[in-house]
Design an enzyme around this catalytic site. Structure first.
Site, PDB file in Angstrom:
ATOM      1  N   ASN A   7      38.747  26.427  76.490  1.00  0.00           N
ATOM      2  CA  ASN A   7      38.827  25.661  75.249  1.00  0.00           C
ATOM      3  C   ASN A   7      40.245  25.089  75.183  1.00  0.00           C
ATOM      4  OD1 ASN A   7      38.952  24.737  72.637  1.00  0.00           O
ATOM      5  ND2 ASN A   7      38.185  26.604  71.685  1.00  0.00           N
ATOM      6  N   ARG A  90      34.664  23.585  76.222  1.00  0.00           N
ATOM      7  CA  ARG A  90      34.342  23.141  74.868  1.00  0.00           C
ATOM      8  C   ARG A  90      34.844  21.706  74.732  1.00  0.00           C
ATOM      9  NH1 ARG A  90      37.447  24.220  69.412  1.00  0.00           N
ATOM     10  NH2 ARG A  90      35.943  23.252  68.028  1.00  0.00           N
ATOM     11  N   HIS A 179      31.195  22.395  64.811  1.00  0.00           N
ATOM     12  CA  HIS A 179      30.845  23.827  64.895  1.00  0.00           C
ATOM     13  C   HIS A 179      29.419  24.014  65.400  1.00  0.00           C
ATOM     14  CE1 HIS A 179      33.833  24.767  61.402  1.00  0.00           C
ATOM     15  NE2 HIS A 179      34.429  24.994  62.565  1.00  0.00           N
ATOM     16  N   ARG A 240      42.327  22.178  54.753  1.00  0.00           N
ATOM     17  CA  ARG A 240      41.649  20.886  54.553  1.00  0.00           C
ATOM     18  C   ARG A 240      40.982  20.840  53.189  1.00  0.00           C
ATOM     19  NH1 ARG A 240      38.519  21.509  59.893  1.00  0.00           N
ATOM     20  NH2 ARG A 240      40.144  21.163  61.449  1.00  0.00           N
ATOM     21  N   GLU A 383      30.943  31.640  70.262  1.00  0.00           N
ATOM     22  CA  GLU A 383      30.905  30.293  70.840  1.00  0.00           C
ATOM     23  C   GLU A 383      31.144  30.329  72.342  1.00  0.00           C
ATOM     24  OE1 GLU A 383      33.515  29.336  67.460  1.00  0.00           O
ATOM     25  OE2 GLU A 383      32.701  27.309  67.614  1.00  0.00           O
TER      26      GLU A 383
END
Ligand code: AMP
Length: 402
Positions: A7, A90, A179, A240, A383
């Site tokens: 990743n 990823r 996601h 965020r 993941e």
């Protein structure tokens, strides 16, 4: 088959080495501050840490550092890189092209490049990782797994914004969602817990971590999600803002703010951190709330309220569902946040068993009362494991399980 999952960010590489199909993690690590004066690489294996601190100029050198750690005679796990038979990457943005994981051909790499304008911070870094791995491993399969792929089943009614249609035609402005690997992973795990086929479950999956998103899943497929063109839309997150009135941006521009400054404020200085002015971390905020700091409680309350609204919306979109799933650092570990989100939703069929909720921390479990209409599951996401499985399936030429 040994599979390395990578990743890559702009200045970091997270990695995990898997033995497949056993799904066994042999080692995991992180190289960070690539390109800075003092870079750092840390690998953990059965609780033992292995650290290298030196200047790591670029991703290629970072990959060499990973090689050094994986093959170290004393602290490594393999004798040579030739034991690794495939790499899974990823990749954040797959645009409208990729609906599942794929082997990286030159054409795939070109498409990832084309999608870089939609994810300017992520896709170029992901590509750097793919190129560095190709250079180091030569001819083994490199597999790309996209954050957006699972959400490609979202229908036009849910993915189009109510903007002039040319915005979609000319500039590809639409909801993509992110996601996806996590939402897909927990959706498949939830289907198993429900003892139903993966394509006959209706779910709402809540990924609540550093970034947060909710997905509405019908018949095992994503039909709506809270993140949009970028990961900024939807839920309140650590830093965020999530949803807001777009006119706020024009208003602030008229007040003298620059576009780049607002981008930074909305992505890095808003959310839990912005409201509380204390922290972006739910753990800190919970402690501070208990210690009487009302700003911490307010931030947590706004965070939970936004999720509650999405749960209501997606229950309507799905016309009810089999289960609501919580995952991600917050969803998996914070019983208090789950209770806050689910409080007062009993009439919609969501009834939490407080004792079960308190007991399920960082593990899989069911936290609804025994007679509840809708199950509530906590499922730790994986993941990297999902990327390893896709990579194994493609590298051993089996169809990818979507
Ligand atoms: P992730 O991105 O999934 O690793 O999630 C990271 C976030 O999970 C952190 O920023 C924390 O806010 C949150 N988190 C992790 N552990 C806990 C915990 N025990 N209680 C509350 N929040 C937690």
């Amino acid at each position: 088959m040994k599979i390395l999952v990578l990743n890559c960010g702009s200045s970091s590489i997270k990695y995990q080495l898997f033995e497949m199909p056993q799904n066994k993690v042999l080692a995991k690590g992180l190289v960070q501050r690539i390109g800075e004066k003092q870079s750092q690489a840390l690998q953990t294996l059965n609780g033992f840490a292995f650290k290298i601190e030196e200047k790591i100029a670029d991703h290629e050198q970072a990959m060499r550092c990973i090689e050094k750690m994986l093959t170290d005679p004393a602290k490594g796990v393999i004798a040579s890189l030739s034991e690794i038979e495939a790499c899974g990457h990823r990749v954040v943005h797959g645009g409208e092209i990729f609906t599942g994981s794929v082997i990286c051909t030159e054409e795939v790499v070109r498409e990832i490049e084309n999608n870089a304008e939609l994810a300017p911070l992520h896709n170029p870094a992901n590509l750097t990782g793919i190129r560095a791995a190709e250079k180091m491993f030569g001819d083994i399969p490199q597999v790309a797994c996209f954050d957006t792929a699972f959400h490609q089943s979202i229908p036009q009614t849910a993915y189009l914004y109510a903007l002039p249609y040319e915005m979609y035609e000319k500039h590809k402005i639409r909801r993509y969602g992110f996601h996806g690997t996590s939402h897909r992973y927990v959706a498949r795990a939830a289907a198993e817990m429900l003892r139903k086929h993966k394509y006959s479950v209706d779910l709402i999956t809540c990924h609540l971590g550093n970034g947060c998103s909710v997905a509405a899943i019908k018949g095992g497929k994503s039909i709506d999600t809270s993140m949009g063109l970028t990961p900024l839309e939807g839920l309140v997150m650590g830093t965020r803002s999530g949803d807001l009135d777009p006119a706020i941006i024009f208003h602030l521009i008229r007040k003298g703010y620059k576009a780049a400054e607002l981008d930074n404020i909305l992505n890095k200085k808003s959310g839990l951190l912005g409201i509380s002015r204390l922290s972006n971390d739910v753990r800190d905020l919970q402690q501070k709330e208990e210690a009487g700091q009302t700003a911490a409680g307010l931030a947590l309350e706004i965070f939970a309220y936004r999720i509650k609204k999405y749960l209501g919306a997606y229950l309507a979109v799905l016309n009810g569902c089999d289960a609501v799933v919580f995952t991600g650092g917050i969803g998996e570990n914070s019983s208090a946040m789950r209770r806050r989100i689910l409080a007062g939703l009993e009439n919609l069929g969501l009834q939490v068993d407080d004792n079960k909720n308190m007991a399920v921390i960082g593990k899989t479990g069911e936290i609804n009362t025994s007679g509840a209409r809708i199950k509530i599951f906590v499922i730790p996401t994986d993941e990297e494991g999902a990327i390893a499985r896709d990579t194994f399936a493609l590298a051993s030429e089996k169809a990818v399980v979507v």
